[in-house]
Design a protein around this motif. Structure first.
Motif, PDB file in Angstrom:
ATOM      1  N   GLU A  10       0.840  -1.205   0.000  1.00  0.00           N
ATOM      2  CA  GLU A  10       0.000   0.000   0.000  1.00  0.00           C
ATOM      3  C   GLU A  10       0.869   1.247   0.000  1.00  0.00           C
ATOM      4  O   GLU A  10       0.580   2.215  -0.718  1.00  0.00           O
ATOM      5  CB  GLU A  10      -0.914   0.014   1.225  1.00  0.00           C
ATOM      6  CG  GLU A  10      -2.061  -0.965   1.171  1.00  0.00           C
ATOM      7  CD  GLU A  10      -2.855  -1.023   2.462  1.00  0.00           C
ATOM      8  OE1 GLU A  10      -2.435  -0.422   3.490  1.00  0.00           O
ATOM      9  OE2 GLU A  10      -3.912  -1.686   2.479  1.00  0.00           O
ATOM     10  N   HIS A  11       1.918   1.252   0.812  1.00  0.00           N
ATOM     11  CA  HIS A  11       2.821   2.402   0.854  1.00  0.00           C
ATOM     12  C   HIS A  11       3.526   2.597  -0.486  1.00  0.00           C
ATOM     13  O   HIS A  11       3.653   3.721  -0.975  1.00  0.00           O
ATOM     14  CB  HIS A  11       3.847   2.245   1.983  1.00  0.00           C
ATOM     15  CG  HIS A  11       3.316   2.599   3.320  1.00  0.00           C
ATOM     16  ND1 HIS A  11       2.579   1.721   4.084  1.00  0.00           N
ATOM     17  CD2 HIS A  11       3.404   3.754   4.040  1.00  0.00           C
ATOM     18  CE1 HIS A  11       2.241   2.315   5.221  1.00  0.00           C
ATOM     19  NE2 HIS A  11       2.724   3.551   5.215  1.00  0.00           N
ATOM     20  N   ALA A  12       3.980   1.507  -1.081  1.00  0.00           N
ATOM     21  CA  ALA A  12       4.646   1.602  -2.388  1.00  0.00           C
ATOM     22  C   ALA A  12       3.683   2.137  -3.440  1.00  0.00           C
ATOM     23  O   ALA A  12       4.053   3.008  -4.245  1.00  0.00           O
ATOM     24  CB  ALA A  12       5.195   0.239  -2.795  1.00  0.00           C
ATOM     25  N   ALA A  13       2.457   1.644  -3.438  1.00  0.00           N
ATOM     26  CA  ALA A  13       1.461   2.114  -4.405  1.00  0.00           C
ATOM     27  C   ALA A  13       1.162   3.599  -4.204  1.00  0.00           C
ATOM     28  O   ALA A  13       0.979   4.341  -5.174  1.00  0.00           O
ATOM     29  CB  ALA A  13       0.182   1.278  -4.287  1.00  0.00           C
ATOM     30  N   LYS A  14       1.135   4.033  -2.948  1.00  0.00           N
ATOM     31  CA  LYS A  14       0.903   5.458  -2.663  1.00  0.00           C
ATOM     32  C   LYS A  14       2.063   6.304  -3.190  1.00  0.00           C
ATOM     33  O   LYS A  14       1.846   7.380  -3.752  1.00  0.00           O
ATOM     34  CB  LYS A  14       0.726   5.681  -1.161  1.00  0.00           C
ATOM     35  CG  LYS A  14       0.460   7.141  -0.819  1.00  0.00           C
ATOM     36  CD  LYS A  14       0.284   7.364   0.669  1.00  0.00           C
ATOM     37  CE  LYS A  14      -0.013   8.835   0.932  1.00  0.00           C
ATOM     38  NZ  LYS A  14       0.095   9.182   2.330  1.00  0.00           N
ATOM     39  N   ILE A  15       3.276   5.832  -3.037  1.00  0.00           N
ATOM     40  CA  ILE A  15       4.436   6.571  -3.553  1.00  0.00           C
ATOM     41  C   ILE A  15       4.357   6.667  -5.071  1.00  0.00           C
ATOM     42  O   ILE A  15       4.501   7.746  -5.655  1.00  0.00           O
ATOM     43  CB  ILE A  15       5.759   5.905  -3.130  1.00  0.00           C
ATOM     44  CG1 ILE A  15       5.960   5.994  -1.621  1.00  0.00           C
ATOM     45  CG2 ILE A  15       6.940   6.556  -3.858  1.00  0.00           C
ATOM     46  CD1 ILE A  15       7.097   5.123  -1.092  1.00  0.00           C
ATOM     47  N   ASP A  19       2.837  10.239  -4.798  1.00  0.00           N
ATOM     48  CA  ASP A  19       4.027  11.102  -4.735  1.00  0.00           C
ATOM     49  C   ASP A  19       4.667  11.317  -6.106  1.00  0.00           C
ATOM     50  O   ASP A  19       5.112  12.405  -6.418  1.00  0.00           O
ATOM     51  CB  ASP A  19       5.052  10.521  -3.762  1.00  0.00           C
ATOM     52  CG  ASP A  19       4.518  10.418  -2.342  1.00  0.00           C
ATOM     53  OD1 ASP A  19       3.529  11.096  -2.024  1.00  0.00           O
ATOM     54  OD2 ASP A  19       5.086   9.643  -1.556  1.00  0.00           O
ATOM     55  N   LEU A  20       4.711  10.249  -6.920  1.00  0.00           N
ATOM     56  CA  LEU A  20       5.275  10.381  -8.267  1.00  0.00           C
ATOM     57  C   LEU A  20       4.212  10.719  -9.309  1.00  0.00           C
ATOM     58  O   LEU A  20       4.536  11.145 -10.405  1.00  0.00           O
ATOM     59  CB  LEU A  20       6.000   9.094  -8.675  1.00  0.00           C
ATOM     60  CG  LEU A  20       7.381   8.904  -8.086  1.00  0.00           C
ATOM     61  CD1 LEU A  20       7.921   7.512  -8.417  1.00  0.00           C
ATOM     62  CD2 LEU A  20       8.343   9.975  -8.582  1.00  0.00           C
ATOM     63  N   GLY A  21       2.941  10.510  -8.966  1.00  0.00           N
ATOM     64  CA  GLY A  21       1.853  10.838  -9.888  1.00  0.00           C
ATOM     65  C   GLY A  21       1.765   9.917 -11.092  1.00  0.00           C
ATOM     66  O   GLY A  21       1.261  10.312 -12.134  1.00  0.00           O
ATOM     67  N   LEU A  22       2.250   8.685 -10.956  1.00  0.00           N
ATOM     68  CA  LEU A  22       2.189   7.743 -12.067  1.00  0.00           C
ATOM     69  C   LEU A  22       0.817   7.094 -12.102  1.00  0.00           C
ATOM     70  O   LEU A  22       0.388   6.485 -11.134  1.00  0.00           O
ATOM     71  CB  LEU A  22       3.265   6.660 -11.908  1.00  0.00           C
ATOM     72  CG  LEU A  22       4.699   7.168 -11.831  1.00  0.00           C
ATOM     73  CD1 LEU A  22       5.654   6.021 -11.531  1.00  0.00           C
ATOM     74  CD2 LEU A  22       5.084   7.875 -13.123  1.00  0.00           C
ATOM     75  N   CYS A  23       0.117   7.239 -13.209  1.00  0.00           N
ATOM     76  CA  CYS A  23      -1.207   6.639 -13.322  1.00  0.00           C
ATOM     77  C   CYS A  23      -1.067   5.206 -13.824  1.00  0.00           C
ATOM     78  O   CYS A  23       0.002   4.781 -14.249  1.00  0.00           O
ATOM     79  CB  CYS A  23      -2.101   7.465 -14.239  1.00  0.00           C
ATOM     80  SG  CYS A  23      -1.585   7.464 -15.951  1.00  0.00           S
ATOM     81  N   GLY A  24      -2.152   4.480 -13.784  1.00  0.00           N
ATOM     82  CA  GLY A  24      -2.137   3.080 -14.179  1.00  0.00           C
ATOM     83  C   GLY A  24      -2.318   2.860 -15.668  1.00  0.00           C
ATOM     84  O   GLY A  24      -2.262   1.736 -16.138  1.00  0.00           O
ATOM     85  N   CYS A  25      -2.516   3.916 -16.433  1.00  0.00           N
ATOM     86  CA  CYS A  25      -2.685   3.746 -17.876  1.00  0.00           C
ATOM     87  C   CYS A  25      -1.338   3.925 -18.578  1.00  0.00           C
ATOM     88  O   CYS A  25      -0.339   4.229 -17.944  1.00  0.00           O
ATOM     89  CB  CYS A  25      -3.719   4.732 -18.416  1.00  0.00           C
ATOM     90  SG  CYS A  25      -3.207   6.458 -18.324  1.00  0.00           S
ATOM     91  N   GLY A  30       6.334  -0.240 -17.260  1.00  0.00           N
ATOM     92  CA  GLY A  30       7.639   0.283 -17.657  1.00  0.00           C
ATOM     93  C   GLY A  30       8.114   1.402 -16.758  1.00  0.00           C
ATOM     94  O   GLY A  30       9.295   1.495 -16.432  1.00  0.00           O
ATOM     95  N   SER A  31       7.171   2.240 -16.315  1.00  0.00           N
ATOM     96  CA  SER A  31       7.566   3.343 -15.436  1.00  0.00           C
ATOM     97  C   SER A  31       7.962   2.821 -14.059  1.00  0.00           C
ATOM     98  O   SER A  31       8.925   3.311 -13.461  1.00  0.00           O
ATOM     99  CB  SER A  31       6.461   4.393 -15.330  1.00  0.00           C
ATOM    100  OG  SER A  31       5.301   3.867 -14.738  1.00  0.00           O
ATOM    101  N   TYR A  32       7.260   1.802 -13.553  1.00  0.00           N
ATOM    102  CA  TYR A  32       7.630   1.224 -12.264  1.00  0.00           C
ATOM    103  C   TYR A  32       9.010   0.577 -12.357  1.00  0.00           C
ATOM    104  O   TYR A  32       9.835   0.714 -11.454  1.00  0.00           O
ATOM    105  CB  TYR A  32       6.612   0.177 -11.814  1.00  0.00           C
ATOM    106  CG  TYR A  32       5.207   0.698 -11.594  1.00  0.00           C
ATOM    107  CD1 TYR A  32       4.910   2.062 -11.568  1.00  0.00           C
ATOM    108  CD2 TYR A  32       4.163  -0.192 -11.420  1.00  0.00           C
ATOM    109  CE1 TYR A  32       3.619   2.510 -11.361  1.00  0.00           C
ATOM    110  CE2 TYR A  32       2.861   0.259 -11.216  1.00  0.00           C
ATOM    111  CZ  TYR A  32       2.596   1.611 -11.197  1.00  0.00           C
ATOM    112  OH  TYR A  32       1.323   2.055 -11.001  1.00  0.00           O
ATOM    113  N   ALA A  33       9.252  -0.117 -13.465  1.00  0.00           N
ATOM    114  CA  ALA A  33      10.562  -0.753 -13.667  1.00  0.00           C
ATOM    115  C   ALA A  33      11.661   0.304 -13.751  1.00  0.00           C
ATOM    116  O   ALA A  33      12.749   0.122 -13.186  1.00  0.00           O
ATOM    117  CB  ALA A  33      10.541  -1.622 -14.922  1.00  0.00           C
ATOM    118  N   LEU A  34      11.383   1.416 -14.432  1.00  0.00           N
ATOM    119  CA  LEU A  34      12.370   2.487 -14.535  1.00  0.00           C
ATOM    120  C   LEU A  34      12.688   3.080 -13.169  1.00  0.00           C
ATOM    121  O   LEU A  34      13.861   3.331 -12.852  1.00  0.00           O
ATOM    122  CB  LEU A  34      11.889   3.583 -15.491  1.00  0.00           C
ATOM    123  CG  LEU A  34      12.821   4.783 -15.654  1.00  0.00           C
ATOM    124  CD1 LEU A  34      14.169   4.349 -16.231  1.00  0.00           C
ATOM    125  CD2 LEU A  34      12.171   5.854 -16.523  1.00  0.00           C
TER     126      LEU A  34
END
Length: 128
Positions: A10-15, A19-25, A30-34
């Motif tokens: 949950e904390h990682a998903a919140k970050i 915090d990073l504003g990365l959406c799921g679309c 690739g963005s999580y891997a980066l």
């Protein structure tokens, strides 16, 4: 999933989403891997060649590094290209490594603390 693992996720998903504003679309995987790769290259001052090879454009590298800095995952002194990882960044790196590319494990979770604020205790290595 064990409660402690769920709380870490949950904390990682919140970050990632907050915090990073990365959406799921788009290419969220690739963005999580980066993010995982970049945090693994810290401190940047010891891995500048690898960082430049990964993100050759200096403007893009600056924007990405600034986003990591604004999210509290890295910090820097006189130059963002010399950034090092924070406790929060270390926490996220551990979780992303644990997930190992199975990003679905981070979807559909609630927010930690029922949407309340996190504290430094949330990023404790002892939680790993």
């Amino acid at each position: 999933m064990a409660d402690d693992q769920r709380q870490r996720y949950e904390h990682a998903a919140k970050i990632l989403g907050g915090d990073l504003g990365l959406c799921g679309c788009g290419d969220s995987d690739g963005s999580y891997a980066l993010v995982r790769i970049l945090l693994g290259l810290t401190p940047f001052y010891e891995h500048l060649d690898e960082l430049r090879a990964l993100i050759p454009d200096s403007g893009v590298r600056h924007i990405v590094s600034s986003a990591l800095d604004s999210a509290g995952l890295i910090e820097h002194g006189t130059s963002i290209s010399g950034s090092w990882i924070t406790t929060k960044g270390t926490f996220l790196l551990h979780v992303l490594t644990e997930v190992g590319g199975d990003w679905d494990r981070l979807y559909g979770l609630g927010l930690p603390h029922d949407g309340g604020d996190c504290t430094e205790a949330c990023w404790s290595v002892d939680r790993q």
